[in-house]
Design a protein around this motif. Sequence first.
Motif, PDB file in Angstrom:
ATOM      1  N   LEU A   1     -34.807 135.771  30.446  1.00 25.57           N
ATOM      2  CA  LEU A   1     -34.237 134.587  31.092  1.00 25.57           C
ATOM      3  C   LEU A   1     -32.781 134.836  31.465  1.00 25.57           C
ATOM      4  CD1 LEU A   1     -34.740 130.916  30.045  1.00 25.57           C
ATOM      5  CD2 LEU A   1     -32.446 131.770  30.447  1.00 25.57           C
ATOM      6  N   VAL A   2     -32.025 135.465  30.563  1.00 24.97           N
ATOM      7  CA  VAL A   2     -30.615 135.762  30.826  1.00 24.97           C
ATOM      8  C   VAL A   2     -30.480 136.679  32.041  1.00 24.97           C
ATOM      9  CG1 VAL A   2     -28.594 136.984  29.932  1.00 24.97           C
ATOM     10  CG2 VAL A   2     -29.827 135.378  28.468  1.00 24.97           C
ATOM     11  N   ALA A   3     -31.320 137.714  32.108  1.00 24.64           N
ATOM     12  CA  ALA A   3     -31.260 138.652  33.234  1.00 24.64           C
ATOM     13  C   ALA A   3     -31.566 137.961  34.553  1.00 24.64           C
ATOM     14  CB  ALA A   3     -32.237 139.800  32.999  1.00 24.64           C
ATOM     15  N   ARG A   4     -32.476 136.984  34.516  1.00 24.90           N
ATOM     16  CA  ARG A   4     -32.873 136.281  35.737  1.00 24.90           C
ATOM     17  C   ARG A   4     -31.868 135.213  36.149  1.00 24.90           C
ATOM     18  NH1 ARG A   4     -37.227 134.694  33.896  1.00 24.90           N
ATOM     19  NH2 ARG A   4     -36.800 132.499  33.468  1.00 24.90           N
ATOM     20  N   LEU A   5     -31.236 134.562  35.189  1.00 27.94           N
ATOM     21  CA  LEU A   5     -30.423 133.374  35.471  1.00 27.94           C
ATOM     22  C   LEU A   5     -28.937 133.676  35.650  1.00 27.94           C
ATOM     23  CD1 LEU A   5     -30.587 130.239  35.660  1.00 27.94           C
ATOM     24  CD2 LEU A   5     -30.167 130.189  33.195  1.00 27.94           C
ATOM     25  N   CYS A   6     -28.433 134.685  34.957  1.00 30.37           N
ATOM     26  CA  CYS A   6     -26.978 134.866  34.858  1.00 30.37           C
ATOM     27  C   CYS A   6     -26.434 135.823  35.913  1.00 30.37           C
ATOM     28  CB  CYS A   6     -26.609 135.372  33.467  1.00 30.37           C
ATOM     29  SG  CYS A   6     -27.035 134.211  32.151  1.00 30.37           S
ATOM     30  N   HIS A   7     -25.179 135.573  36.303  1.00 26.97           N
ATOM     31  CA  HIS A   7     -24.475 136.455  37.236  1.00 26.97           C
ATOM     32  C   HIS A   7     -23.740 137.570  36.502  1.00 26.97           C
ATOM     33  CE1 HIS A   7     -24.610 132.380  39.127  1.00 26.97           C
ATOM     34  NE2 HIS A   7     -25.072 133.084  40.128  1.00 26.97           N
ATOM     35  N   GLN A   8     -23.272 137.278  35.289  1.00 28.34           N
ATOM     36  CA  GLN A   8     -22.572 138.256  34.462  1.00 28.34           C
ATOM     37  C   GLN A   8     -23.145 138.185  33.051  1.00 28.34           C
ATOM     38  OE1 GLN A   8     -19.995 140.408  35.416  1.00 28.34           O
ATOM     39  NE2 GLN A   8     -20.364 139.736  37.528  1.00 28.34           N
ATOM     40  N   ILE A   9     -23.063 139.309  32.336  1.00 30.16           N
ATOM     41  CA  ILE A   9     -23.564 139.369  30.971  1.00 30.16           C
ATOM     42  C   ILE A   9     -22.513 140.040  30.089  1.00 30.16           C
ATOM     43  CG2 ILE A   9     -25.297 140.393  29.434  1.00 30.16           C
ATOM     44  CD1 ILE A   9     -27.312 140.167  31.672  1.00 30.16           C
ATOM     45  N   GLY A  10     -22.304 139.473  28.908  1.00 39.90           N
ATOM     46  CA  GLY A  10     -21.450 140.098  27.914  1.00 39.90           C
ATOM     47  C   GLY A  10     -22.248 140.312  26.640  1.00 39.90           C
TER      48      GLY A  10
ATOM     49  N   LEU B   1     -37.583 118.057  20.227  1.00 39.81           N
ATOM     50  CA  LEU B   1     -36.427 118.947  20.353  1.00 39.81           C
ATOM     51  C   LEU B   1     -35.980 119.072  21.803  1.00 39.81           C
ATOM     52  CD1 LEU B   1     -34.399 120.902  19.140  1.00 39.81           C
ATOM     53  CD2 LEU B   1     -36.127 122.710  19.310  1.00 39.81           C
ATOM     54  N   GLY B   2     -36.946 119.157  22.716  1.00 39.93           N
ATOM     55  CA  GLY B   2     -36.594 119.263  24.125  1.00 39.93           C
ATOM     56  C   GLY B   2     -35.869 118.037  24.638  1.00 39.93           C
ATOM     57  N   THR B   3     -36.314 116.851  24.232  1.00 41.96           N
ATOM     58  CA  THR B   3     -35.661 115.607  24.658  1.00 41.96           C
ATOM     59  C   THR B   3     -34.257 115.504  24.062  1.00 41.96           C
ATOM     60  OG1 THR B   3     -37.828 114.547  24.780  1.00 41.96           O
ATOM     61  CG2 THR B   3     -35.915 113.110  24.798  1.00 41.96           C
ATOM     62  N   LYS B   4     -34.111 115.947  22.814  1.00 46.01           N
ATOM     63  CA  LYS B   4     -32.778 115.942  22.200  1.00 46.01           C
ATOM     64  C   LYS B   4     -31.824 116.838  22.983  1.00 46.01           C
ATOM     65  CE  LYS B   4     -34.126 114.891  17.420  1.00 46.01           C
ATOM     66  NZ  LYS B   4     -34.191 115.394  16.030  1.00 46.01           N
ATOM     67  N   ARG B   5     -32.310 118.001  23.409  1.00 47.90           N
ATOM     68  CA  ARG B   5     -31.442 118.909  24.166  1.00 47.90           C
ATOM     69  C   ARG B   5     -31.077 118.313  25.527  1.00 47.90           C
ATOM     70  NH1 ARG B   5     -30.580 123.447  21.673  1.00 47.90           N
ATOM     71  NH2 ARG B   5     -32.071 124.290  20.176  1.00 47.90           N
ATOM     72  N   LYS B   6     -32.025 117.639  26.154  1.00 52.08           N
ATOM     73  CA  LYS B   6     -31.725 117.006  27.439  1.00 52.08           C
ATOM     74  C   LYS B   6     -30.708 115.881  27.275  1.00 52.08           C
ATOM     75  CE  LYS B   6     -36.046 116.302  28.852  1.00 52.08           C
ATOM     76  NZ  LYS B   6     -37.157 115.924  29.766  1.00 52.08           N
TER      77      LYS B   6
ATOM     78  N   ASP C   1     -40.542 123.673  25.831  1.00 53.72           N
ATOM     79  CA  ASP C   1     -41.773 124.057  26.512  1.00 53.72           C
ATOM     80  C   ASP C   1     -41.427 124.628  27.884  1.00 53.72           C
ATOM     81  OD1 ASP C   1     -42.059 121.852  28.724  1.00 53.72           O
ATOM     82  OD2 ASP C   1     -41.576 120.746  26.886  1.00 53.72           O
ATOM     83  N   PRO C   2     -42.337 125.382  28.506  1.00 55.27           N
ATOM     84  CA  PRO C   2     -42.019 126.050  29.779  1.00 55.27           C
ATOM     85  C   PRO C   2     -41.530 125.108  30.875  1.00 55.27           C
ATOM     86  CG  PRO C   2     -44.042 126.934  28.861  1.00 55.27           C
ATOM     87  CD  PRO C   2     -43.664 125.751  28.003  1.00 55.27           C
ATOM     88  N   GLN C   3     -42.129 123.919  30.985  1.00 53.45           N
ATOM     89  CA  GLN C   3     -41.723 122.990  32.036  1.00 53.45           C
ATOM     90  C   GLN C   3     -40.302 122.501  31.822  1.00 53.45           C
ATOM     91  OE1 GLN C   3     -44.324 119.638  32.507  1.00 53.45           O
ATOM     92  NE2 GLN C   3     -43.113 118.706  34.141  1.00 53.45           N
ATOM     93  N   THR C   4     -39.973 122.109  30.581  1.00 56.27           N
ATOM     94  CA  THR C   4     -38.618 121.644  30.276  1.00 56.27           C
ATOM     95  C   THR C   4     -37.611 122.769  30.451  1.00 56.27           C
ATOM     96  OG1 THR C   4     -39.519 120.055  28.684  1.00 56.27           O
ATOM     97  CG2 THR C   4     -37.166 120.553  28.538  1.00 56.27           C
TER      98      THR C   4
END
Length: 457
Positions: A414-423, A355-360, A384-387
């Motif tokens: 993850l959203v709180a850490r990564l995003c600049h804005q949230i809706g 699944l991870g490779t498909k997403r990449k 997985d955490p690394q991917t």
Amino acid sequence: MPANTNSLIGASISAKVCIRDLDEVMRHEFTYTRDTRPLNSFVVTWALIFSFEGIVLVTLAVIVAPWFWLKLLLPLLAMGGLALFVKKARAPLATTHVVTESELILRFGAFRLAVPRHSIIDATPIHDKAVIPFTPTLTRTSDSRAQLTMSHTGQMLLHLDPPVYSSHRRAKGEFRELLINIDDSGELIRVLTADMPQTTGHPADRIDVVMSPATSMGQPMIEAIELSKRFGENTVVDDVSFTIRSGEIYGFIGRNGAGKSTTISMLAGLLAPTSGSTRIDSHLLESNPVGYKSSLGYVADTPPLFPKLTGLEHLRYTARMHRYSPQLTDERISLLVSRLELDRHIHEYTETYSLGTKRKLALAIALLHQPRALILDEPFNGLDPQTSRGLQHLISDFAANGGAVLLSSHDLNLVARLCHQIGVMDQGKLVVEGAPQSVQAHAESLEDRFLELMVRE
């Protein structure tokens, strides 16, 4: 003449000399002749036509000419005229575009157009085989666009604000976009933006967008404008509006059935809204679907891959749909495969992918045509955490280089850490929007605040 007048005249002359000297110091020349086939075809075709007509006319003239010296002179004049035509027609091969401190001077044989550098707000390499490959002079192709091109190779689209005015008969009036050819687009972008704020990294090393002064200032890139969607009597999305600017990652969260996926489908152009409109990089979907979708990269929750095609075959198929040249296709694929660590799997059938490779691979397909905006629907599910960490870095790099990202995820930390804005969506409405800190407000975590905001039935 008064002394102060002489001083003013002297200062004016000195200033002009300094500006001219500075322009000479800052002079950069750029060739555009990597692909000369369209020009050569043009020259050969018309040279053959003129030769045939010239032979007929000269033969008739020689027959009726009364003097012997005139009979000898006429063929020589015809050959000289043909040689002069070939020389003039091939003149673009001997000229280059020039960037000075104040102007981008486009030179195409005898043609010359000076574009003020302050008017160039964006410079984007593109590959559009739908345009005329060779225009020997400035030619208007639409109300807002003109082009001065040698071939389909090395195309670059300049966005101009304020617009540039041309008095040339084939492109008379103002235009806001100008399509040209450049052999080294990365170097031209570096020179044009050398004195303006921009992100780090050489354009040739980016896999996402080409940075420009315009995108660095946060222009709107993804816009939902009063979007609504009804299925019969059921309103799934109710008058939703938000804007994601260049450089921003926008976290789109909500419980199942809140209307997130429907909103994303409308933004991706997969579902027509009942009312409202969507815009990507200033392109309205209903009025300019080609420009809209060429500026957008979309990764679905479940990537729609062909099980009996390899990853490389998926990427080559996508490149052909975008009309990329073989050389540009190989360059883009090599860069994406390396960055996304797909080397081990690129020649395998996608039915064997995790699944991870498909997403990449799906992300590589979405980034292949260098979009301005990314829409990612649950991209971290099953990784997985690394991917997951590698994908987070890639999304952050995309935004740092001027892209805009709409990210839907149930991973609130993850959203709180990564995003600049949230809706936050609930029951088809955007119930709250803002920076992660302001959305979280007094709650201990974004998850606690999210549960408070949910509208209970």
